[in-house]
Design a protein around this motif. Structure first.
Motif, PDB file in Angstrom:
ATOM      1  N   LEU A 101      26.398  -0.966  23.362  1.00  0.00           N
ATOM      2  CA  LEU A 101      27.712  -1.137  22.761  1.00  0.00           C
ATOM      3  C   LEU A 101      27.889  -0.210  21.564  1.00  0.00           C
ATOM      4  CD1 LEU A 101      28.093  -5.026  22.665  1.00  0.00           C
ATOM      5  CD2 LEU A 101      29.267  -3.432  24.163  1.00  0.00           C
ATOM      6  N   PRO A 102      29.055   0.416  21.453  1.00  0.00           N
ATOM      7  CA  PRO A 102      29.347   1.155  20.224  1.00  0.00           C
ATOM      8  C   PRO A 102      29.370   0.166  19.057  1.00  0.00           C
ATOM      9  CG  PRO A 102      30.923   1.705  21.949  1.00  0.00           C
ATOM     10  CD  PRO A 102      30.114   0.548  22.445  1.00  0.00           C
ATOM     11  N   PRO A 103      29.017   0.593  17.853  1.00  0.00           N
ATOM     12  CA  PRO A 103      28.915  -0.311  16.709  1.00  0.00           C
ATOM     13  C   PRO A 103      30.147  -1.184  16.475  1.00  0.00           C
ATOM     14  CG  PRO A 103      28.095   1.853  16.125  1.00  0.00           C
ATOM     15  CD  PRO A 103      28.667   1.967  17.498  1.00  0.00           C
ATOM     16  N   GLU A 104      31.355  -0.652  16.666  1.00  0.00           N
ATOM     17  CA  GLU A 104      32.545  -1.450  16.366  1.00  0.00           C
ATOM     18  C   GLU A 104      32.713  -2.633  17.318  1.00  0.00           C
ATOM     19  OE1 GLU A 104      36.699  -0.073  17.475  1.00  0.00           O
ATOM     20  OE2 GLU A 104      35.584   1.784  17.754  1.00  0.00           O
ATOM     21  N   PHE A 105      32.062  -2.624  18.489  1.00  0.00           N
ATOM     22  CA  PHE A 105      32.152  -3.736  19.425  1.00  0.00           C
ATOM     23  C   PHE A 105      31.044  -4.765  19.207  1.00  0.00           C
ATOM     24  CE2 PHE A 105      34.453  -0.394  21.612  1.00  0.00           C
ATOM     25  CZ  PHE A 105      35.572  -1.063  22.061  1.00  0.00           C
ATOM     26  N   ASP A 106      30.141  -4.463  18.301  1.00  0.00           N
ATOM     27  CA  ASP A 106      28.961  -5.301  18.093  1.00  0.00           C
ATOM     28  C   ASP A 106      29.112  -6.252  16.903  1.00  0.00           C
ATOM     29  OD1 ASP A 106      26.496  -6.121  18.925  1.00  0.00           O
ATOM     30  OD2 ASP A 106      25.406  -4.636  17.752  1.00  0.00           O
ATOM     31  N   ARG A 107      30.314  -6.366  16.380  1.00  0.00           N
ATOM     32  CA  ARG A 107      30.523  -7.269  15.243  1.00  0.00           C
ATOM     33  C   ARG A 107      31.938  -7.843  15.308  1.00  0.00           C
ATOM     34  NH1 ARG A 107      30.051  -2.032  13.190  1.00  0.00           N
ATOM     35  NH2 ARG A 107      32.010  -1.153  12.487  1.00  0.00           N
ATOM     36  N   GLY A 108      32.174  -8.887  14.524  1.00  0.00           N
ATOM     37  CA  GLY A 108      33.483  -9.510  14.483  1.00  0.00           C
ATOM     38  C   GLY A 108      33.589 -10.679  15.445  1.00  0.00           C
ATOM     39  N   VAL A 109      34.810 -11.069  15.738  1.00  0.00           N
ATOM     40  CA  VAL A 109      35.101 -12.222  16.576  1.00  0.00           C
ATOM     41  C   VAL A 109      35.343 -11.760  18.006  1.00  0.00           C
ATOM     42  CG1 VAL A 109      36.712 -14.134  16.949  1.00  0.00           C
ATOM     43  CG2 VAL A 109      36.170 -13.385  14.620  1.00  0.00           C
ATOM     44  N   VAL A 110      34.587 -12.345  18.954  1.00  0.00           N
ATOM     45  CA  VAL A 110      34.768 -12.010  20.367  1.00  0.00           C
ATOM     46  C   VAL A 110      35.460 -13.183  21.054  1.00  0.00           C
ATOM     47  CG1 VAL A 110      33.637 -11.451  22.557  1.00  0.00           C
ATOM     48  CG2 VAL A 110      32.735 -10.510  20.411  1.00  0.00           C
ATOM     49  N   THR A 111      36.581 -12.898  21.716  1.00  0.00           N
ATOM     50  CA  THR A 111      37.332 -13.901  22.454  1.00  0.00           C
ATOM     51  C   THR A 111      37.237 -13.575  23.936  1.00  0.00           C
ATOM     52  OG1 THR A 111      38.894 -14.188  20.635  1.00  0.00           O
ATOM     53  CG2 THR A 111      39.610 -14.948  22.808  1.00  0.00           C
ATOM     54  N   ASN A 112      36.702 -14.509  24.726  1.00  0.00           N
ATOM     55  CA  ASN A 112      36.603 -14.301  26.169  1.00  0.00           C
ATOM     56  C   ASN A 112      37.957 -14.547  26.810  1.00  0.00           C
ATOM     57  OD1 ASN A 112      33.806 -13.664  26.387  1.00  0.00           O
ATOM     58  ND2 ASN A 112      33.355 -15.808  26.010  1.00  0.00           N
ATOM     59  N   VAL A 113      38.335 -13.650  27.701  1.00  0.00           N
ATOM     60  CA  VAL A 113      39.604 -13.742  28.421  1.00  0.00           C
ATOM     61  C   VAL A 113      39.263 -14.081  29.870  1.00  0.00           C
ATOM     62  CG1 VAL A 113      41.721 -12.539  29.064  1.00  0.00           C
ATOM     63  CG2 VAL A 113      40.622 -12.051  26.857  1.00  0.00           C
ATOM     64  N   HIS A 114      39.574 -15.312  30.259  1.00  0.00           N
ATOM     65  CA  HIS A 114      39.270 -15.787  31.608  1.00  0.00           C
ATOM     66  C   HIS A 114      40.486 -15.597  32.506  1.00  0.00           C
ATOM     67  CE1 HIS A 114      35.577 -17.541  30.097  1.00  0.00           C
ATOM     68  NE2 HIS A 114      36.278 -18.043  29.094  1.00  0.00           N
ATOM     69  N   GLN A 115      40.271 -15.771  33.800  1.00  0.00           N
ATOM     70  CA  GLN A 115      41.364 -15.619  34.747  1.00  0.00           C
ATOM     71  C   GLN A 115      42.530 -16.531  34.387  1.00  0.00           C
ATOM     72  OE1 GLN A 115      41.487 -16.581  39.201  1.00  0.00           O
ATOM     73  NE2 GLN A 115      40.602 -14.550  39.018  1.00  0.00           N
ATOM     74  N   GLY A 116      43.718 -15.961  34.331  1.00  0.00           N
ATOM     75  CA  GLY A 116      44.908 -16.704  33.956  1.00  0.00           C
ATOM     76  C   GLY A 116      45.215 -16.649  32.467  1.00  0.00           C
ATOM     77  N   ASP A 117      44.289 -16.107  31.662  1.00  0.00           N
ATOM     78  CA  ASP A 117      44.487 -16.037  30.213  1.00  0.00           C
ATOM     79  C   ASP A 117      45.303 -14.813  29.818  1.00  0.00           C
ATOM     80  OD1 ASP A 117      42.944 -18.286  29.832  1.00  0.00           O
ATOM     81  OD2 ASP A 117      41.198 -17.216  29.035  1.00  0.00           O
ATOM     82  N   CYS A 118      45.901 -14.934  28.646  1.00  0.00           N
ATOM     83  CA  CYS A 118      46.616 -13.834  28.002  1.00  0.00           C
ATOM     84  C   CYS A 118      46.457 -14.043  26.497  1.00  0.00           C
ATOM     85  CB  CYS A 118      48.088 -13.852  28.393  1.00  0.00           C
ATOM     86  SG  CYS A 118      49.085 -12.636  27.505  1.00  0.00           S
ATOM     87  N   HIS A 119      45.763 -13.127  25.817  1.00  0.00           N
ATOM     88  CA  HIS A 119      45.527 -13.246  24.381  1.00  0.00           C
ATOM     89  C   HIS A 119      46.068 -12.007  23.666  1.00  0.00           C
ATOM     90  CE1 HIS A 119      42.994 -16.792  24.741  1.00  0.00           C
ATOM     91  NE2 HIS A 119      42.368 -16.199  25.742  1.00  0.00           N
ATOM     92  N   VAL A 120      46.644 -12.222  22.493  1.00  0.00           N
ATOM     93  CA  VAL A 120      47.195 -11.140  21.683  1.00  0.00           C
ATOM     94  C   VAL A 120      46.727 -11.339  20.245  1.00  0.00           C
ATOM     95  CG1 VAL A 120      49.333 -10.102  20.804  1.00  0.00           C
ATOM     96  CG2 VAL A 120      49.206 -10.868  23.176  1.00  0.00           C
ATOM     97  N   SER A 121      46.419 -10.228  19.555  1.00  0.00           N
ATOM     98  CA  SER A 121      45.967 -10.308  18.168  1.00  0.00           C
ATOM     99  C   SER A 121      46.290  -9.004  17.434  1.00  0.00           C
ATOM    100  CB  SER A 121      44.459 -10.555  18.117  1.00  0.00           C
ATOM    101  OG  SER A 121      44.007 -10.586  16.779  1.00  0.00           O
ATOM    102  N   ALA A 122      46.406  -9.128  16.117  1.00  0.00           N
ATOM    103  CA  ALA A 122      46.549  -7.963  15.242  1.00  0.00           C
ATOM    104  C   ALA A 122      45.381  -7.888  14.264  1.00  0.00           C
ATOM    105  CB  ALA A 122      47.865  -8.032  14.478  1.00  0.00           C
ATOM    106  N   ALA A 123      44.381  -8.752  14.442  1.00  0.00           N
ATOM    107  CA  ALA A 123      43.234  -8.789  13.526  1.00  0.00           C
ATOM    108  C   ALA A 123      42.279  -7.627  13.829  1.00  0.00           C
ATOM    109  CB  ALA A 123      42.497 -10.118  13.659  1.00  0.00           C
TER     110      ALA A 123
END
Length: 196
Positions: free
Chosen positions: A7-29
């Motif tokens: 993983l590139p460093p920026e993907f290895d920290r912070g909050v990870v939200t799993n998106v499952h089938q049928g999900d739709c998530h939006v963020s500006a964080a």
């Protein structure tokens, strides 16, 4: 977008939200990463590049119909609903300008012959949907004969794809087959949403 094993460093920290089938998530964080695992399913990552807000969905189209009104059938209307929901959420939280959207597409693999190449139908559907709505795809990683894990940073718009080994792919196939057998149909009221 990179195809890599680490993983590139920026993907290895912070909050990870799993998106499952049928999900739709939006963020500006800036510290949020959306993550999903795809077989023949499709995930779209849509981002307003001016407002720095973005999101990810995840959908499976189980069958195609011969209907003149909707050549993909009720299950495809679920895909249309998923795309409209994501785009509308990003537009609402962003600038509201379609011209500011970046769209990345992932998935649509043919990972099992039993699924009758649902992945190819999904790819055809999502490309046609976006073309009909006047959107241009910024980048994509579609097709192939493997499952993939997709990570997306909605704030920066960066995406990372990892091709998964056959054991993980077999588990994805089992999940998709179970869903395809159920053939969940969305109510017409959810399918008839207009983009603004």
């Amino acid at each position: 977008m990179a195809l890599n094993t680490s993983l590139p460093p920026e993907f290895d920290r912070g909050v990870v939200t799993n998106v499952h089938q049928g999900d739709c998530h939006v963020s500006a964080a800036s510290d949020v990463t959306f993550s999903t695992i795809l077989g023949s399913c499709i995930s779209a990552c849509v981002r307003d590049r001016m407002a720095l807000v973005g999101g990810m969905n995840h959908f499976l189209l189980a069958e195609q119909s011969g209907s003149a009104r909707d050549r993909y059938g009720a299950s495809a209307r679920y895909g249309a609903f998923a795309m409209e929901q994501l785009i509308n959420k990003v537009l609402t939280r962003g600038t509201g300008r379609k011209a500011n959207l970046e769209i990345k597409l992932f998935g649509g693999g043919k990972i099992n012959s039993v699924l009758d190449d649902v992945g190819a139908k999904n790819i055809e559907f999502v490309r046609q949907f976006l073309e009909d709505e006047g959107y241009v795809v910024t980048s994509e990683d579609l097709g192939g004969s493997y499952a993939r894990r997709v990570l997306f940073k909605p704030y920066s718009g960066r995406a990372f794809v990892r091709r998964l080994d056959s054991d993980v792919g077999a588990n994805v196939v089992r999940q998709e087959l179970a869903i395809a057998r159920r053939r969940v149909v969305m109510p017409a009221s959810l399918a008839d949403i207009e983009l603004f």
